[in-house]
Design a protein around this motif. Structure first.
Motif, PDB file in Angstrom:
ATOM      1  N   LYS A   1       0.811  -1.220   0.000  1.00 22.65           N
ATOM      2  CA  LYS A   1       0.000   0.000   0.000  1.00 22.65           C
ATOM      3  C   LYS A   1       0.844   1.270   0.000  1.00 22.65           C
ATOM      4  CE  LYS A   1      -4.390  -1.610   1.434  1.00 22.65           C
ATOM      5  NZ  LYS A   1      -5.646  -1.144   1.937  1.00 22.65           N
ATOM      6  N   SER A   2       2.104   1.187  -0.403  1.00 21.06           N
ATOM      7  CA  SER A   2       2.967   2.370  -0.395  1.00 21.06           C
ATOM      8  C   SER A   2       2.889   3.182  -1.686  1.00 21.06           C
ATOM      9  CB  SER A   2       4.415   1.965  -0.120  1.00 21.06           C
ATOM     10  OG  SER A   2       4.885   1.118  -1.150  1.00 21.06           O
ATOM     11  N   CYS A   3       2.367   2.601  -2.758  1.00 18.12           N
ATOM     12  CA  CYS A   3       2.317   3.278  -4.058  1.00 18.12           C
ATOM     13  C   CYS A   3       0.944   3.123  -4.703  1.00 18.12           C
ATOM     14  CB  CYS A   3       3.392   2.721  -4.988  1.00 18.12           C
ATOM     15  SG  CYS A   3       5.065   3.053  -4.448  1.00 18.12           S
ATOM     16  N   PRO A   4      -0.026   3.911  -4.273  1.00 18.91           N
ATOM     17  CA  PRO A   4      -1.352   3.806  -4.879  1.00 18.91           C
ATOM     18  C   PRO A   4      -1.337   4.237  -6.339  1.00 18.91           C
ATOM     19  CG  PRO A   4      -1.313   5.507  -3.163  1.00 18.91           C
ATOM     20  CD  PRO A   4       0.026   4.905  -3.203  1.00 18.91           C
ATOM     21  N   HIS A   5      -2.073   3.520  -7.144  1.00 19.98           N
ATOM     22  CA  HIS A   5      -2.282   3.862  -8.557  1.00 19.98           C
ATOM     23  C   HIS A   5      -3.759   4.221  -8.708  1.00 19.98           C
ATOM     24  CE1 HIS A   5       1.262   1.127 -10.004  1.00 19.98           C
ATOM     25  NE2 HIS A   5       1.671   2.171  -9.307  1.00 19.98           N
ATOM     26  N   ILE A   6      -4.035   5.401  -9.266  1.00 19.79           N
ATOM     27  CA  ILE A   6      -5.409   5.874  -9.415  1.00 19.79           C
ATOM     28  C   ILE A   6      -5.826   5.719 -10.873  1.00 19.79           C
ATOM     29  CG2 ILE A   6      -7.003   7.794  -9.057  1.00 19.79           C
ATOM     30  CD1 ILE A   6      -5.521   6.748  -6.497  1.00 19.79           C
ATOM     31  N   HIS A   7      -6.819   4.900 -11.100  1.00 23.23           N
ATOM     32  CA  HIS A   7      -7.348   4.644 -12.449  1.00 23.23           C
ATOM     33  C   HIS A   7      -8.690   5.351 -12.619  1.00 23.23           C
ATOM     34  CE1 HIS A   7      -4.531   1.288 -13.352  1.00 23.23           C
ATOM     35  NE2 HIS A   7      -4.533   1.187 -12.039  1.00 23.23           N
ATOM     36  N   ASP A   8      -8.966   5.783 -13.836  1.00 28.87           N
ATOM     37  CA  ASP A   8     -10.286   6.322 -14.207  1.00 28.87           C
ATOM     38  C   ASP A   8     -10.714   7.532 -13.377  1.00 28.87           C
ATOM     39  OD1 ASP A   8     -10.449   4.146 -16.027  1.00 28.87           O
ATOM     40  OD2 ASP A   8     -11.231   2.871 -14.422  1.00 28.87           O
ATOM     41  N   SER A   9      -9.759   8.390 -13.019  1.00 24.73           N
ATOM     42  CA  SER A   9     -10.116   9.606 -12.291  1.00 24.73           C
ATOM     43  C   SER A   9     -10.757  10.596 -13.253  1.00 24.73           C
ATOM     44  CB  SER A   9      -8.861  10.231 -11.668  1.00 24.73           C
ATOM     45  OG  SER A   9      -9.173  11.480 -11.091  1.00 24.73           O
ATOM     46  N   ARG A  10     -11.910  11.107 -12.892  1.00 27.46           N
ATOM     47  CA  ARG A  10     -12.569  12.125 -13.719  1.00 27.46           C
ATOM     48  C   ARG A  10     -12.002  13.509 -13.428  1.00 27.46           C
ATOM     49  NH1 ARG A  10     -16.180   9.176 -11.430  1.00 27.46           N
ATOM     50  NH2 ARG A  10     -17.020  10.817 -10.107  1.00 27.46           N
ATOM     51  N   GLN A  11     -11.592  13.750 -12.187  1.00 27.51           N
ATOM     52  CA  GLN A  11     -11.102  15.064 -11.785  1.00 27.51           C
ATOM     53  C   GLN A  11      -9.598  15.214 -11.900  1.00 27.51           C
ATOM     54  OE1 GLN A  11     -12.748  15.191  -7.793  1.00 27.51           O
ATOM     55  NE2 GLN A  11     -14.323  16.603  -8.498  1.00 27.51           N
ATOM     56  N   GLY A  12      -8.857  14.127 -11.800  1.00 27.46           N
ATOM     57  CA  GLY A  12      -7.403  14.215 -11.813  1.00 27.46           C
ATOM     58  C   GLY A  12      -6.886  14.944 -10.584  1.00 27.46           C
ATOM     59  N   LEU A  13      -5.708  15.531 -10.719  1.00 32.81           N
ATOM     60  CA  LEU A  13      -5.097  16.284  -9.626  1.00 32.81           C
ATOM     61  C   LEU A  13      -5.187  17.763  -9.957  1.00 32.81           C
ATOM     62  CD1 LEU A  13      -1.900  14.108  -9.070  1.00 32.81           C
ATOM     63  CD2 LEU A  13      -4.177  13.835  -8.062  1.00 32.81           C
ATOM     64  N   GLY A  14      -5.458  18.565  -8.969  1.00 35.76           N
ATOM     65  CA  GLY A  14      -5.566  20.005  -9.178  1.00 35.76           C
ATOM     66  C   GLY A  14      -5.924  20.705  -7.890  1.00 35.76           C
ATOM     67  N   LYS A  15      -6.385  21.940  -8.016  1.00 31.49           N
ATOM     68  CA  LYS A  15      -6.604  22.755  -6.821  1.00 31.49           C
ATOM     69  C   LYS A  15      -7.645  22.175  -5.867  1.00 31.49           C
ATOM     70  CE  LYS A  15      -9.851  26.068  -8.809  1.00 31.49           C
ATOM     71  NZ  LYS A  15     -10.042  27.491  -9.109  1.00 31.49           N
ATOM     72  N   HIS A  16      -8.511  21.304  -6.342  1.00 31.64           N
ATOM     73  CA  HIS A  16      -9.538  20.717  -5.480  1.00 31.64           C
ATOM     74  C   HIS A  16      -8.993  19.653  -4.526  1.00 31.64           C
ATOM     75  CE1 HIS A  16      -9.192  18.091  -8.947  1.00 31.64           C
ATOM     76  NE2 HIS A  16      -9.653  17.126  -8.181  1.00 31.64           N
ATOM     77  N   ASN A  17      -7.842  19.045  -4.841  1.00 34.77           N
ATOM     78  CA  ASN A  17      -7.340  18.003  -3.940  1.00 34.77           C
ATOM     79  C   ASN A  17      -5.880  18.172  -3.528  1.00 34.77           C
ATOM     80  OD1 ASN A  17      -6.157  17.126  -6.346  1.00 34.77           O
ATOM     81  ND2 ASN A  17      -7.539  15.392  -6.577  1.00 34.77           N
ATOM     82  N   VAL A  18      -5.199  19.193  -4.032  1.00 31.68           N
ATOM     83  CA  VAL A  18      -3.823  19.463  -3.603  1.00 31.68           C
ATOM     84  C   VAL A  18      -3.879  20.386  -2.395  1.00 31.68           C
ATOM     85  CG1 VAL A  18      -1.593  20.481  -4.207  1.00 31.68           C
ATOM     86  CG2 VAL A  18      -2.865  19.169  -5.921  1.00 31.68           C
ATOM     87  N   GLU A  19      -3.474  19.859  -1.263  1.00 24.46           N
ATOM     88  CA  GLU A  19      -3.496  20.646  -0.032  1.00 24.46           C
ATOM     89  C   GLU A  19      -2.287  21.570   0.061  1.00 24.46           C
ATOM     90  OE1 GLU A  19      -3.642  19.505   4.589  1.00 24.46           O
ATOM     91  OE2 GLU A  19      -5.380  19.095   3.346  1.00 24.46           O
ATOM     92  N   ARG A  20      -1.162  21.107  -0.475  1.00 29.10           N
ATOM     93  CA  ARG A  20       0.077  21.887  -0.359  1.00 29.10           C
ATOM     94  C   ARG A  20       1.060  21.429  -1.421  1.00 29.10           C
ATOM     95  NH1 ARG A  20       4.005  21.390   4.625  1.00 29.10           N
ATOM     96  NH2 ARG A  20       5.464  23.018   4.079  1.00 29.10           N
ATOM     97  N   VAL A  21       1.891  22.356  -1.895  1.00 28.96           N
ATOM     98  CA  VAL A  21       2.992  22.035  -2.795  1.00 28.96           C
ATOM     99  C   VAL A  21       4.272  22.218  -1.984  1.00 28.96           C
ATOM    100  CG1 VAL A  21       4.218  22.635  -4.912  1.00 28.96           C
ATOM    101  CG2 VAL A  21       1.717  22.805  -4.834  1.00 28.96           C
ATOM    102  N   ILE A  22       5.077  21.174  -1.916  1.00 27.74           N
ATOM    103  CA  ILE A  22       6.300  21.196  -1.118  1.00 27.74           C
ATOM    104  C   ILE A  22       7.491  21.085  -2.067  1.00 27.74           C
ATOM    105  CG2 ILE A  22       7.620  20.035   0.696  1.00 27.74           C
ATOM    106  CD1 ILE A  22       4.813  18.834   1.574  1.00 27.74           C
ATOM    107  N   GLU A  23       8.369  22.076  -2.022  1.00 27.41           N
ATOM    108  CA  GLU A  23       9.583  22.047  -2.834  1.00 27.41           C
ATOM    109  C   GLU A  23      10.706  21.449  -1.997  1.00 27.41           C
ATOM    110  OE1 GLU A  23      12.616  25.066  -5.206  1.00 27.41           O
ATOM    111  OE2 GLU A  23      10.795  25.867  -4.292  1.00 27.41           O
ATOM    112  N   LEU A  24      11.358  20.430  -2.525  1.00 26.95           N
ATOM    113  CA  LEU A  24      12.454  19.766  -1.822  1.00 26.95           C
ATOM    114  C   LEU A  24      13.721  19.859  -2.664  1.00 26.95           C
ATOM    115  CD1 LEU A  24      10.611  16.549  -0.595  1.00 26.95           C
ATOM    116  CD2 LEU A  24      11.098  18.609   0.720  1.00 26.95           C
TER     117      LEU A  24
END
Length: 125
Positions: free
Chosen positions: A83-106
């Motif tokens: 369970k360390s590497c989830p794979h998301i299939h068939d996402s209608r929304q994808g990734l974006g401002k609705h689910n990104v809580e924070r952007v971390i620069e390393l």
């Protein structure tokens, strides 16, 4: 997707370039995600390992901290990684401002391993 005690609160997406600011409604798929047909994510503890394996040619990565409950689609886990590497299939929304809580620069120093970067401690399950 319901929350359970064995599921982390956050999942993470590693990028090798800064995402647009402000974040759009939906970020474009990374080349790897587009090729594989799903979104590659990691848990907090997996980030230094994934970065060490696949981001060896860059000294800076951007990590999207995602609230797991706000990600749509079907979740699969590669059997060899658990369970360390989830794979998301068939996402209608994808990734974006609705689910990104924070952007971390390393950033890592010359000769430094990703696992030794102080910012890794900012990541939480």
């Amino acid at each position: 997707m319901s929350s359970s005690s064995e599921e982390p609160t956050f999942w993470y997406k590693i990028l090798d370039a800064a995402p647009p600011s402000p974040l759009p409604e939906t970020l474009p798929a990374t080349p790897l995600d587009a090729k594989d047909g799903f979104i590659h994510l990691s848990t907090a503890s997996q980030i230094p390992i994934t970065a060490g394996l696949f981001f060896t040619n860059v000294d800076c990565i951007w990590v999207l901290k995602l609230r797991r409950e706000k990600i749509d689609g079907r979740v699969d886990y590669p059997p060899e990684l658990g369970k360390s590497c989830p794979h998301i299939h068939d996402s209608r929304q994808g990734l974006g401002k609705h689910n990104v809580e924070r952007v971390i620069e390393l950033r890592r120093g010359e000769g430094q391993d990703w696992k030794d970067v102080d910012g890794m401690k900012q990541l939480e399950d």
